[in-house]
Design a protein around this motif. Sequence first.
Motif, PDB file in Angstrom:
ATOM      1  N   LEU A  60      37.105  20.322  41.521  1.00  0.00           N
ATOM      2  CA  LEU A  60      37.249  21.573  40.780  1.00  0.00           C
ATOM      3  C   LEU A  60      36.901  22.755  41.671  1.00  0.00           C
ATOM      4  CD1 LEU A  60      37.580  23.304  38.235  1.00  0.00           C
ATOM      5  CD2 LEU A  60      35.220  22.733  37.640  1.00  0.00           C
ATOM      6  N   GLN A  61      35.759  22.672  42.385  1.00  0.00           N
ATOM      7  CA  GLN A  61      35.359  23.775  43.252  1.00  0.00           C
ATOM      8  C   GLN A  61      36.347  23.961  44.399  1.00  0.00           C
ATOM      9  OE1 GLN A  61      32.936  25.749  42.553  1.00  0.00           O
ATOM     10  NE2 GLN A  61      31.043  24.714  41.953  1.00  0.00           N
ATOM     11  N   ARG A  62      36.859  22.854  44.944  1.00  0.00           N
ATOM     12  CA  ARG A  62      37.766  22.936  46.088  1.00  0.00           C
ATOM     13  C   ARG A  62      39.080  23.601  45.706  1.00  0.00           C
ATOM     14  NH1 ARG A  62      39.419  17.515  49.273  1.00  0.00           N
ATOM     15  NH2 ARG A  62      37.160  17.293  49.154  1.00  0.00           N
ATOM     16  N   MET A  63      39.625  23.227  44.533  1.00  0.00           N
ATOM     17  CA  MET A  63      40.942  23.709  44.140  1.00  0.00           C
ATOM     18  C   MET A  63      40.900  25.004  43.339  1.00  0.00           C
ATOM     19  SD  MET A  63      42.582  21.296  45.554  1.00  0.00           S
ATOM     20  CE  MET A  63      44.253  21.657  45.010  1.00  0.00           C
ATOM     21  N   ALA A  64      39.712  25.497  43.000  1.00  0.00           N
ATOM     22  CA  ALA A  64      39.586  26.665  42.123  1.00  0.00           C
ATOM     23  C   ALA A  64      40.311  27.913  42.615  1.00  0.00           C
ATOM     24  CB  ALA A  64      38.102  26.964  41.888  1.00  0.00           C
ATOM     25  N   PRO A  65      40.302  28.237  43.920  1.00  0.00           N
ATOM     26  CA  PRO A  65      40.959  29.484  44.347  1.00  0.00           C
ATOM     27  C   PRO A  65      42.416  29.601  43.962  1.00  0.00           C
ATOM     28  CG  PRO A  65      39.556  28.662  46.098  1.00  0.00           C
ATOM     29  CD  PRO A  65      39.588  27.595  45.040  1.00  0.00           C
ATOM     30  N   ALA A  66      43.114  28.482  43.820  1.00  0.00           N
ATOM     31  CA  ALA A  66      44.522  28.549  43.440  1.00  0.00           C
ATOM     32  C   ALA A  66      44.698  29.231  42.082  1.00  0.00           C
ATOM     33  CB  ALA A  66      45.119  27.143  43.394  1.00  0.00           C
ATOM     34  N   SER A  67      43.730  29.013  41.172  1.00  0.00           N
ATOM     35  CA  SER A  67      43.803  29.619  39.848  1.00  0.00           C
ATOM     36  C   SER A  67      43.025  30.934  39.764  1.00  0.00           C
ATOM     37  CB  SER A  67      43.247  28.651  38.798  1.00  0.00           C
ATOM     38  OG  SER A  67      44.036  27.475  38.723  1.00  0.00           O
ATOM     39  N   LEU A  68      41.954  31.068  40.557  1.00  0.00           N
ATOM     40  CA  LEU A  68      41.079  32.232  40.448  1.00  0.00           C
ATOM     41  C   LEU A  68      41.496  33.383  41.363  1.00  0.00           C
ATOM     42  CD1 LEU A  68      37.555  30.560  40.277  1.00  0.00           C
ATOM     43  CD2 LEU A  68      39.021  31.302  38.398  1.00  0.00           C
ATOM     44  N   ALA A  69      42.522  33.182  42.194  1.00  0.00           N
ATOM     45  CA  ALA A  69      42.899  34.209  43.166  1.00  0.00           C
ATOM     46  C   ALA A  69      43.170  35.578  42.521  1.00  0.00           C
ATOM     47  CB  ALA A  69      44.115  33.744  43.972  1.00  0.00           C
ATOM     48  N   PRO A  70      43.969  35.675  41.440  1.00  0.00           N
ATOM     49  CA  PRO A  70      44.202  37.000  40.846  1.00  0.00           C
ATOM     50  C   PRO A  70      42.926  37.655  40.328  1.00  0.00           C
ATOM     51  CG  PRO A  70      45.838  35.421  40.078  1.00  0.00           C
ATOM     52  CD  PRO A  70      44.786  34.633  40.778  1.00  0.00           C
ATOM     53  N   ALA A  71      42.076  36.865  39.643  1.00  0.00           N
ATOM     54  CA  ALA A  71      40.823  37.404  39.121  1.00  0.00           C
ATOM     55  C   ALA A  71      39.896  37.829  40.255  1.00  0.00           C
ATOM     56  CB  ALA A  71      40.136  36.361  38.235  1.00  0.00           C
ATOM     57  N   LEU A  72      39.861  37.039  41.329  1.00  0.00           N
ATOM     58  CA  LEU A  72      39.011  37.366  42.475  1.00  0.00           C
ATOM     59  C   LEU A  72      39.480  38.660  43.139  1.00  0.00           C
ATOM     60  CD1 LEU A  72      36.656  35.966  44.105  1.00  0.00           C
ATOM     61  CD2 LEU A  72      38.436  35.179  45.671  1.00  0.00           C
ATOM     62  N   ALA A  73      40.804  38.794  43.339  1.00  0.00           N
ATOM     63  CA  ALA A  73      41.349  39.995  43.969  1.00  0.00           C
ATOM     64  C   ALA A  73      41.058  41.229  43.126  1.00  0.00           C
ATOM     65  CB  ALA A  73      42.855  39.829  44.173  1.00  0.00           C
ATOM     66  N   ALA A  74      41.191  41.109  41.808  1.00  0.00           N
ATOM     67  CA  ALA A  74      40.936  42.256  40.930  1.00  0.00           C
ATOM     68  C   ALA A  74      39.452  42.598  40.874  1.00  0.00           C
ATOM     69  CB  ALA A  74      41.464  41.943  39.531  1.00  0.00           C
TER      70      ALA A  74
ATOM     71  N   TYR B  29      36.997  42.166  43.134  1.00  0.00           N
ATOM     72  CA  TYR B  29      36.433  42.752  44.352  1.00  0.00           C
ATOM     73  C   TYR B  29      37.399  43.695  45.074  1.00  0.00           C
ATOM     74  CZ  TYR B  29      32.696  39.300  43.870  1.00  0.00           C
ATOM     75  OH  TYR B  29      31.644  38.553  43.406  1.00  0.00           O
ATOM     76  N   GLN B  30      38.555  43.980  44.454  1.00  0.00           N
ATOM     77  CA  GLN B  30      39.552  44.865  45.054  1.00  0.00           C
ATOM     78  C   GLN B  30      39.965  44.361  46.442  1.00  0.00           C
ATOM     79  OE1 GLN B  30      40.850  47.608  43.264  1.00  0.00           O
ATOM     80  NE2 GLN B  30      39.682  46.550  41.662  1.00  0.00           N
ATOM     81  N   LEU B  31      40.434  43.109  46.489  1.00  0.00           N
ATOM     82  CA  LEU B  31      40.764  42.452  47.746  1.00  0.00           C
ATOM     83  C   LEU B  31      42.264  42.379  47.956  1.00  0.00           C
ATOM     84  CD1 LEU B  31      38.350  39.374  47.468  1.00  0.00           C
ATOM     85  CD2 LEU B  31      37.898  41.555  48.608  1.00  0.00           C
TER      86      LEU B  31
ATOM     87  N   TYR C 198      31.736  41.362  48.132  1.00  0.00           N
ATOM     88  CA  TYR C 198      32.575  40.284  48.661  1.00  0.00           C
ATOM     89  C   TYR C 198      31.822  39.453  49.703  1.00  0.00           C
ATOM     90  CZ  TYR C 198      36.423  38.047  51.193  1.00  0.00           C
ATOM     91  OH  TYR C 198      37.241  37.141  51.807  1.00  0.00           O
ATOM     92  N   THR C 199      30.946  40.091  50.475  1.00  0.00           N
ATOM     93  CA  THR C 199      30.181  39.380  51.494  1.00  0.00           C
ATOM     94  C   THR C 199      29.290  38.313  50.854  1.00  0.00           C
ATOM     95  OG1 THR C 199      30.155  41.318  52.937  1.00  0.00           O
ATOM     96  CG2 THR C 199      28.520  39.610  53.370  1.00  0.00           C
ATOM     97  N   LEU C 200      28.566  38.684  49.803  1.00  0.00           N
ATOM     98  CA  LEU C 200      27.726  37.709  49.105  1.00  0.00           C
ATOM     99  C   LEU C 200      28.579  36.653  48.405  1.00  0.00           C
ATOM    100  CD1 LEU C 200      24.802  39.802  47.581  1.00  0.00           C
ATOM    101  CD2 LEU C 200      24.708  38.108  49.411  1.00  0.00           C
ATOM    102  N   CYS C 201      29.774  37.043  48.011  1.00  0.00           N
ATOM    103  CA  CYS C 201      30.701  36.082  47.415  1.00  0.00           C
ATOM    104  C   CYS C 201      31.063  34.992  48.431  1.00  0.00           C
ATOM    105  CB  CYS C 201      31.949  36.816  46.943  1.00  0.00           C
ATOM    106  SG  CYS C 201      33.161  35.778  46.107  1.00  0.00           S
ATOM    107  N   LEU C 202      31.309  35.386  49.682  1.00  0.00           N
ATOM    108  CA  LEU C 202      31.594  34.405  50.726  1.00  0.00           C
ATOM    109  C   LEU C 202      30.387  33.516  50.994  1.00  0.00           C
ATOM    110  CD1 LEU C 202      33.608  36.483  53.376  1.00  0.00           C
ATOM    111  CD2 LEU C 202      34.488  34.863  51.687  1.00  0.00           C
TER     112      LEU C 202
ATOM    113  N   TYR D 129      37.658  35.348  29.948  1.00  0.00           N
ATOM    114  CA  TYR D 129      36.203  35.562  29.927  1.00  0.00           C
ATOM    115  C   TYR D 129      35.653  36.163  31.211  1.00  0.00           C
ATOM    116  CZ  TYR D 129      36.625  32.582  25.839  1.00  0.00           C
ATOM    117  OH  TYR D 129      37.002  32.055  24.627  1.00  0.00           O
ATOM    118  N   GLY D 130      36.475  36.284  32.241  1.00  0.00           N
ATOM    119  CA  GLY D 130      36.030  36.929  33.467  1.00  0.00           C
ATOM    120  C   GLY D 130      35.514  35.963  34.516  1.00  0.00           C
ATOM    121  N   LEU D 131      35.471  36.470  35.759  1.00  0.00           N
ATOM    122  CA  LEU D 131      35.079  35.643  36.894  1.00  0.00           C
ATOM    123  C   LEU D 131      33.608  35.232  36.830  1.00  0.00           C
ATOM    124  CD1 LEU D 131      36.474  34.578  39.496  1.00  0.00           C
ATOM    125  CD2 LEU D 131      35.481  36.553  40.686  1.00  0.00           C
TER     126      LEU D 131
END
Length: 385
Positions: free
Chosen positions: A2-16, A18-20, A76-80, A139-141
């Motif tokens: 789940l953690q490994r594949m999560a970015p495929a689904s969370l990419a839009p929410a993550l970009a919005a 942190y304005q990435l 974003y730095t702490l996110c990484l 529900y948000g990131l």
Amino acid sequence: MLQRMAPASLAPALAAHYQLDWAHVGLFSSVYFMVYLVLQIPAGIATDRFGPRNVLGWSIACSAFGSLLLALAPSYTLCLVGRAITALGDALVYSALIKATATHFPKKRFALMMSVAQMAGYAGTAFASAPLLFVATNYGLSTTYFACSAALLVLLVMVASQMPRTASAPATQVHMNVRQVLIACAPTLVAFVAYYAAYMTMFASWGSVFLTAGFMFEPYAASSVIFAGVLGLVAGGFLNGALLARECGPRVLLALFATGAAVLFAIVLAVGRPGVSAPTSFTVLLALIGVCFGAISNGLTAIVRERVQTSDLSFASSIHAVLANVGAALLMPLLGEQLMRPAGELQVLFIGVELGCLVVVLLCAARLHFAFRKAVPQSPTVRAT
């Protein structure tokens, strides 16, 4: 998973959130894989030294802390940093699961119980798609990662309360080094690298793209075909585990399933026509290919279990994982560069890669079989007097 594949689904929410741009979103994903790969061999050593229960507890706690940091990260730095900590925890799980299965279950049940663990991983992959996107969208990131952290803490309590204790290996115990593992497991290492390259090509990285570009399937139809293959992976793991539990030869099963997958790919190449072939027939074929692939993965794990002592199993498994991921990482971009070829050429190229990898697995299975027969002398024939 789940953690490994999560970015495929969370990419839009993550970009919005942190304005990435997409390059920074890609870095969020790649940080996980870099940390995960670097820690595979240390994870194997730690599991063999401290025991699977301790390592699983540490890994789950670390992953839960990483998810909590992701939920609270103001930048974003702490996110990484949170993503890297999550990967640090997740990197220990595979080796610990293999060691726990080998320690707590009879040898003939090892492959069957590993198929249960694989099924849990596939379930995590499934949840990381539409369900995770639904949670993040509604529900948000931050709430999504809070939920992941809470679920991991529940899992930590379950491991602490339910998993049996095993004695840690003495500090003075001599373990295999990398060279010894490479010598003892050379056929399985080559077979696993070839299998993993074929698996990543068809089921993870380029399968859907291959079906849309090579056979002109609609994206939804292509995804459905790949999903049928994933279900086949689960069934194949259970099938191979059940056969091994009945004391069928793992090397013979490996050869049979590799041959079966090669025949099925040859059928795809022979009957597939761009824009003409029906997705229904491909769904059946890829489900059967998935059964073969699931059985191959499960069988290779069982053979590694035979070739090394239990005390070195996690270390040997981590070396298999590192080499397989390096091989796949080198192959995937090369295949990606070929996606602009005409549909007919693309079919021949991709299925040729699959067949080549399966032939390597088949040759390694034959090598393992003859080496095993040579190592185990046959009982002498008793003459009648």
